[in-house]
Write an enzyme that holds these catalytic residues in place. Sequence first.
Site, PDB file in Angstrom:
ATOM      1  N   ILE A  70       0.836  -1.192   0.000  1.00 11.51           N
ATOM      2  CA  ILE A  70       0.000   0.000   0.000  1.00 11.51           C
ATOM      3  C   ILE A  70       0.872   1.245   0.000  1.00 11.51           C
ATOM      4  O   ILE A  70       1.828   1.356   0.780  1.00 11.51           O
ATOM      5  CB  ILE A  70      -0.930   0.024   1.231  1.00 11.51           C
ATOM      6  CG1 ILE A  70      -1.834  -1.208   1.241  1.00 11.51           C
ATOM      7  CG2 ILE A  70      -1.778   1.289   1.256  1.00 11.51           C
ATOM      8  CD1 ILE A  70      -2.704  -1.306   2.474  1.00 11.51           C
ATOM      9  N   GLY A 120       0.561  -5.326   1.342  1.00 11.17           N
ATOM     10  CA  GLY A 120      -0.758  -5.498   0.762  1.00 11.17           C
ATOM     11  C   GLY A 120      -0.791  -6.446  -0.418  1.00 11.17           C
ATOM     12  O   GLY A 120      -1.841  -7.000  -0.749  1.00 11.17           O
ATOM     13  N   ASP A 123      -1.829  -9.743   0.761  1.00  6.14           N
ATOM     14  CA  ASP A 123      -3.284  -9.785   0.881  1.00  6.14           C
ATOM     15  C   ASP A 123      -3.917 -10.158  -0.453  1.00  6.14           C
ATOM     16  O   ASP A 123      -4.861 -10.962  -0.507  1.00  6.14           O
ATOM     17  CB  ASP A 123      -3.823  -8.421   1.333  1.00  6.14           C
ATOM     18  CG  ASP A 123      -3.328  -8.011   2.706  1.00  6.14           C
ATOM     19  OD1 ASP A 123      -3.694  -8.668   3.689  1.00  6.14           O
ATOM     20  OD2 ASP A 123      -2.571  -7.031   2.794  1.00  6.14           O
ATOM     21  N   GLU A 143       3.750  -5.264   7.244  1.00  5.10           N
ATOM     22  CA  GLU A 143       3.009  -4.276   8.024  1.00  5.10           C
ATOM     23  C   GLU A 143       3.563  -4.043   9.421  1.00  5.10           C
ATOM     24  O   GLU A 143       3.510  -2.923   9.942  1.00  5.10           O
ATOM     25  CB  GLU A 143       1.528  -4.684   8.115  1.00  5.10           C
ATOM     26  CG  GLU A 143       0.742  -4.471   6.842  1.00  5.10           C
ATOM     27  CD  GLU A 143       0.859  -5.638   5.861  1.00  5.10           C
ATOM     28  OE1 GLU A 143       0.113  -5.653   4.867  1.00  5.10           O
ATOM     29  OE2 GLU A 143       1.707  -6.526   6.087  1.00  5.10           O
ATOM     30  N   ASP A 151      -4.185  -6.220   7.971  1.00 10.08           N
ATOM     31  CA  ASP A 151      -5.624  -6.395   8.158  1.00 10.08           C
ATOM     32  C   ASP A 151      -6.442  -6.236   6.888  1.00 10.08           C
ATOM     33  O   ASP A 151      -7.633  -5.967   6.945  1.00 10.08           O
ATOM     34  CB  ASP A 151      -6.151  -5.436   9.234  1.00 10.08           C
ATOM     35  CG  ASP A 151      -5.886  -3.972   8.910  1.00 10.08           C
ATOM     36  OD1 ASP A 151      -5.287  -3.705   7.857  1.00 10.08           O
ATOM     37  OD2 ASP A 151      -6.289  -3.115   9.710  1.00 10.08           O
TER      38      ASP A 151
END
Length: 208
Positions: A70, A120, A123, A143, A151
């Site tokens: 991100i 990310g 993810d 993270e 998350d």
Amino acid sequence: MAENYKTLIIEQKTPNSGVFYLYLNNPKQRNALTRDFFSEFPKALNALDHNPDVSVIILTAVGDHFCSGIELSALNSTATDAPSGESLRRNILAMQDSITALERCRKPVIASIQGACIGGAIDIITACDIRYCSKDAFFSVKEVDLALAADLGSLQRLPSIVGFGNAMELALTARRFNGLEAKELGLVSRAFDSKDELNKAVWNVAQG
């Protein structure tokens, strides 16, 4: 399918083929995930899902890296735009939902990973149906180094893929690991010697 995206490219490389490529397209920032990405990604997946010409989606990236995670400015703007805890929660849920669009997609999604796959990006790939990489790809659940929780889905999906203990170790240390270890952990099904071999193998699998 004619919609233009700032952060994505949809391409059908071979006419009459049901294989469509969805490219992350922010190579100057190693395909970092921007605010535009989180609004465009579910729209693109929905368009592919509802296109009867699409049989398989290959999720890959423009440039040498799959995704560096991100973009920090996206995180900062999320915090700035969220004067209350509830507003921040809604923004994070919206980002989570953008990634979960991969699971809602009824067409198989194959992740083709080269270079960096960080934060990310983990993810994203854990929400895909099949994952392949080049041996020189590198991964990190990053993270924790930013004092954040992974998350957007990693903490929910990663344990079922690599096992709870491995997932916790990766999330709590943020250590970097390569494509061969990703294969050993079960994060990817196969690791190929080069990007060219990866691309050919992914195409062959997608073609069936």
